[in-house]
Design an enzyme around this catalytic site. Structure first.
Site, PDB file in Angstrom:
ATOM      1  N   SER A  12       0.830  -1.219   0.000  1.00  0.00           N
ATOM      2  CA  SER A  12       0.000   0.000   0.000  1.00  0.00           C
ATOM      3  C   SER A  12       0.862   1.266   0.000  1.00  0.00           C
ATOM      4  O   SER A  12       0.455   2.287  -0.558  1.00  0.00           O
ATOM      5  CB  SER A  12      -0.980  -0.003   1.172  1.00  0.00           C
ATOM      6  OG  SER A  12      -0.319   0.231   2.386  1.00  0.00           O
ATOM      7  N   MET A  88      10.658  -6.818   4.232  1.00  0.00           N
ATOM      8  CA  MET A  88      10.886  -7.470   5.521  1.00  0.00           C
ATOM      9  C   MET A  88      12.248  -8.155   5.584  1.00  0.00           C
ATOM     10  O   MET A  88      12.338  -9.351   5.864  1.00  0.00           O
ATOM     11  CB  MET A  88       9.773  -8.498   5.788  1.00  0.00           C
ATOM     12  CG  MET A  88       8.378  -7.914   5.736  1.00  0.00           C
ATOM     13  SD  MET A  88       8.135  -6.613   6.959  1.00  0.00           S
ATOM     14  CE  MET A  88       7.998  -7.622   8.420  1.00  0.00           C
ATOM     15  N   HIS A 107       8.547   3.331   8.780  1.00  0.00           N
ATOM     16  CA  HIS A 107       8.334   2.454   9.935  1.00  0.00           C
ATOM     17  C   HIS A 107       7.112   2.943  10.716  1.00  0.00           C
ATOM     18  O   HIS A 107       6.985   4.147  10.962  1.00  0.00           O
ATOM     19  CB  HIS A 107       9.579   2.461  10.833  1.00  0.00           C
ATOM     20  CG  HIS A 107       9.440   1.527  11.988  1.00  0.00           C
ATOM     21  ND1 HIS A 107       9.539   0.158  11.842  1.00  0.00           N
ATOM     22  CD2 HIS A 107       9.159   1.763  13.292  1.00  0.00           C
ATOM     23  CE1 HIS A 107       9.336  -0.406  13.030  1.00  0.00           C
ATOM     24  NE2 HIS A 107       9.101   0.537  13.910  1.00  0.00           N
ATOM     25  N   GLU A 172       1.293   7.187   7.020  1.00  0.00           N
ATOM     26  CA  GLU A 172       2.422   6.627   6.255  1.00  0.00           C
ATOM     27  C   GLU A 172       2.295   7.025   4.798  1.00  0.00           C
ATOM     28  O   GLU A 172       3.258   7.461   4.160  1.00  0.00           O
ATOM     29  CB  GLU A 172       2.433   5.093   6.353  1.00  0.00           C
ATOM     30  CG  GLU A 172       2.736   4.546   7.728  1.00  0.00           C
ATOM     31  CD  GLU A 172       2.852   3.022   7.712  1.00  0.00           C
ATOM     32  OE1 GLU A 172       3.378   2.458   6.726  1.00  0.00           O
ATOM     33  OE2 GLU A 172       2.415   2.384   8.677  1.00  0.00           O
TER      34      GLU A 172
HETATM   35  C1  GRF Z   1       3.808  -0.588   6.777  1.00  0.00           C
HETATM   36  O1  GRF Z   1       3.150  -0.465   8.011  1.00  0.00           O
HETATM   37  C2  GRF Z   1       5.227  -0.085   6.886  1.00  0.00           C
HETATM   38  O2  GRF Z   1       5.352   0.986   7.759  1.00  0.00           O
HETATM   39  C3  GRF Z   1       5.945  -1.283   7.426  1.00  0.00           C
HETATM   40  O3  GRF Z   1       5.347  -2.383   6.796  1.00  0.00           O
HETATM   41  C4  GRF Z   1       4.032  -2.047   6.401  1.00  0.00           C
HETATM   42  C5  GRF Z   1       3.959  -2.264   4.916  1.00  0.00           C
HETATM   43  O4  GRF Z   1       2.674  -2.057   4.402  1.00  0.00           O
HETATM   44  N1  GRF Z   1       7.360  -1.155   7.206  1.00  0.00           N
HETATM   45  P1  GRF Z   1       2.459  -1.985   2.840  1.00  0.00           P
HETATM   46  O5  GRF Z   1       3.061  -3.256   2.232  1.00  0.00           O
HETATM   47  O6  GRF Z   1       3.156  -0.756   2.315  1.00  0.00           O
HETATM   48  O7  GRF Z   1       0.985  -1.933   2.652  1.00  0.00           O
END
Ligand code: GRF
Length: 202
Positions: A12, A88, A107, A172
């Site tokens: 996302s 990850m 983050h 975010e």
């Molecule tokens: C988000 O909460 C980001 O902050 C963390 O992992 C999640 C990823 O979400 N590092 P997405 O794949 O961008 O939807």
């Protein structure tokens, strides 16, 4: 500025960056999306939008060897800035050296509080009243490196991990593109681990 976006899952944040570019709020181009997992939902977003994508599976690979493959792919696509978006995996020092001060991460907490996995759960369990999200430059340590932007989000008594994560995610999506635009506009200078952000000249 040519972006290389690294994902592992839903994507996302990648989608929000793509939207900001489409709406001309962010003056950049996504050169390549790389996922270390073949089943990452974000890959479908890239496919639907016709954004170049590549799966480089990380399972069972040594960190250095894996990072070398990713660096090669990013170089092939002439990437200027690497954006980790739910990627990850910890990057090696040689990855960070290959793109000095050119790797960003988002983050879901106000760093340095609650680094690592399940930051939203950590914040809830600790009982903080305010948490949020952080966009920072990446160094070889986990969720470390100079902070570019943060956004604060209240924690409500009624929150669970899902509701809190959703509230943070909205922020975010806003600050990641803003932070990239700061670099596009060359407004960031580093003083040790402090990032100074120049005002826009009138
Ligand atoms: C988000 O909460 C980001 O902050 C963390 O992992 C999640 C990823 O979400 N590092 P997405 O794949 O961008 O939807």
């Amino acid at each position: 500025m040519r972006l290389g976006i690294l994902i592992s899952g839903r994507g996302s944040n990648f989608e929000a960056i793509a939207n900001a570019i489409a709406r001309r709020k962010l003056d950049a181009e996504i050169a390549i999306v790389i996922s270390n997992r073949a089943n990452a939902g974000g890959l479908d977003i890239a496919r639907m939008r016709g954004i170049p994508l590549r799966v480089i599976e990380s399972r069972g690979m040594e960190r250095e060897a894996y990072d070398k493959l990713v660096i090669e792919e990013l170089r092939t696509h002439e990437v200027d800035l690497v954006c980790l978006a739910g990627f990850m995996r910890l990057l090696s020092a040689s990855f960070v050296e290959a793109f000095p001060n050119r790797v960003l991460n988002i983050h879901p907490s106000l760093l340095p509080s609650f680094p690592g996995l399940d930051a939203q759960r950590q914040a809830l369990e600790y009982g903080v009243r305010i948490t949020g999200c952080t966009v920072h430059l990446v160094d070889e340590f986990l969720d470390s490196g100079p902070i570019l932007l943060q956004s604060a989000v209240p924690v409500l008594d009624t929150d669970d991990v899902e509701t809190l994560s959703a509230r943070i995610l909205v922020q975010e999506h806003a600050i990641y593109s803003q932070a990239i635009q700061l670099l596009v506009d060359r407004r960031v200078t580093l003083q040790g681990r402090r990032a100074n952000i120049a005002e826009i000249e009138a």
